[in-house]
Design a protein around this motif. Structure first.
Motif, mmCIF file in Angstrom:
data_model
loop_
_atom_site.group_PDB
_atom_site.id
_atom_site.type_symbol
_atom_site.label_atom_id
_atom_site.label_comp_id
_atom_site.label_asym_id
_atom_site.label_seq_id
_atom_site.Cartn_x
_atom_site.Cartn_y
_atom_site.Cartn_z
ATOM 1 N N UNK A 1 22.138 25.834 77.969
ATOM 2 C CA UNK A 1 21.515 25.036 76.907
ATOM 3 C C UNK A 1 20.517 24.080 77.531
ATOM 4 N N UNK A 2 19.353 23.981 76.923
ATOM 5 C CA UNK A 2 18.277 23.124 77.446
ATOM 6 C C UNK A 2 17.468 22.565 76.283
ATOM 7 N N UNK A 3 16.602 21.634 76.610
ATOM 8 C CA UNK A 3 15.697 21.080 75.602
ATOM 9 C C UNK A 3 14.799 22.197 75.069
ATOM 10 N N UNK A 4 14.299 23.042 75.956
ATOM 11 C CA UNK A 4 13.425 24.140 75.529
ATOM 12 C C UNK A 4 14.158 25.059 74.550
ATOM 13 N N UNK A 5 15.403 25.387 74.841
ATOM 14 C CA UNK A 5 16.166 26.249 73.938
ATOM 15 C C UNK A 5 16.399 25.553 72.600
ATOM 16 N N UNK A 6 16.718 24.259 72.666
ATOM 17 C CA UNK A 6 16.922 23.508 71.426
ATOM 18 C C UNK A 6 15.654 23.540 70.573
ATOM 19 N N UNK A 7 14.509 23.220 71.177
ATOM 20 C CA UNK A 7 13.264 23.160 70.422
ATOM 21 C C UNK A 7 12.865 24.531 69.866
ATOM 22 N N UNK A 8 13.214 25.590 70.581
ATOM 23 C CA UNK A 8 12.882 26.941 70.122
ATOM 24 C C UNK A 8 13.740 27.377 68.937
ATOM 25 N N UNK A 9 14.916 26.761 68.784
ATOM 26 C CA UNK A 9 15.837 27.205 67.733
ATOM 27 C C UNK A 9 16.150 26.135 66.692
ATOM 28 N N UNK A 10 15.658 24.933 66.866
ATOM 29 C CA UNK A 10 15.973 23.834 65.948
ATOM 30 C C UNK A 10 15.445 24.141 64.546
ATOM 31 N N UNK A 11 16.301 23.999 63.540
ATOM 32 C CA UNK A 11 15.888 24.368 62.181
ATOM 33 C C UNK A 11 15.216 23.244 61.391
ATOM 34 N N UNK A 12 14.716 22.229 62.059
ATOM 35 C CA UNK A 12 14.164 21.078 61.366
ATOM 36 C C UNK A 12 12.682 21.269 61.088
ATOM 37 N N UNK A 13 12.299 21.056 59.850
ATOM 38 C CA UNK A 13 10.890 21.189 59.471
ATOM 39 C C UNK A 13 10.046 20.045 60.009
ATOM 40 N N UNK A 14 10.588 18.844 59.914
ATOM 41 C CA UNK A 14 9.802 17.667 60.307
ATOM 42 C C UNK A 14 9.783 17.515 61.829
#
Length: 116
Positions: free
Chosen positions: A79-92
């Motif tokens: 788990x990494x920041x890059x993985x989080x940002x690639x999968x984060x479901x937040x529109x804003x």
């Protein structure tokens, strides 16, 4: 819902939404309190670990963050920041960035050091 179905097995998943909402509203103390309660009941519930960790990072609760990060890495290696940002479901964008900033402060790596 807890009053209607106190033994509902998905209750902790629903409670995770309170952690995310607290984090995104910058109510980090409330997010951490809710996450601690959920984690006591279901320590391997993956969805709560990420917002819990981000809220801990924003609060500077490093010792607790280390423990939650270890637990998260055991359930989701790499788990990494890059993985989080690639999968984060937040529109804003500001929600994604606030979440990611908390993860960074809590010690999450930008990239998976193992390259996965």
């Amino acid at each position: 819902y807890k009053a209607l179905a106190p033994l509902y097995p998905g209750a902790n998943i629903l409670d995770t939404a309170f952690v995310i909402v607290g984090l995104l509203r910058h109510e980090h103390d409330q997010a951490v309190a809710a996450a601690r309660e959920i984690s006591e009941i279901s320590p391997t519930l993956l969805p709560v670990c990420k917002p819990y960790l981000a809220a801990l990072g924003h609060l500077g609760l490093w010792q607790e963050a280390v423990a939650v990060l270890r637990r998260l890495q055991g359930m989701e290696p790499g788990f990494s920041i890059a993985r989080f940002l690639a999968t984060a479901p937040f529109e804003r964008l500001q929600d994604r960035e606030h979440f990611a900033a908390g993860l960074r402060k809590a010690g999450v790596a930008e990239e998976d050091p193992n390259g996965s």
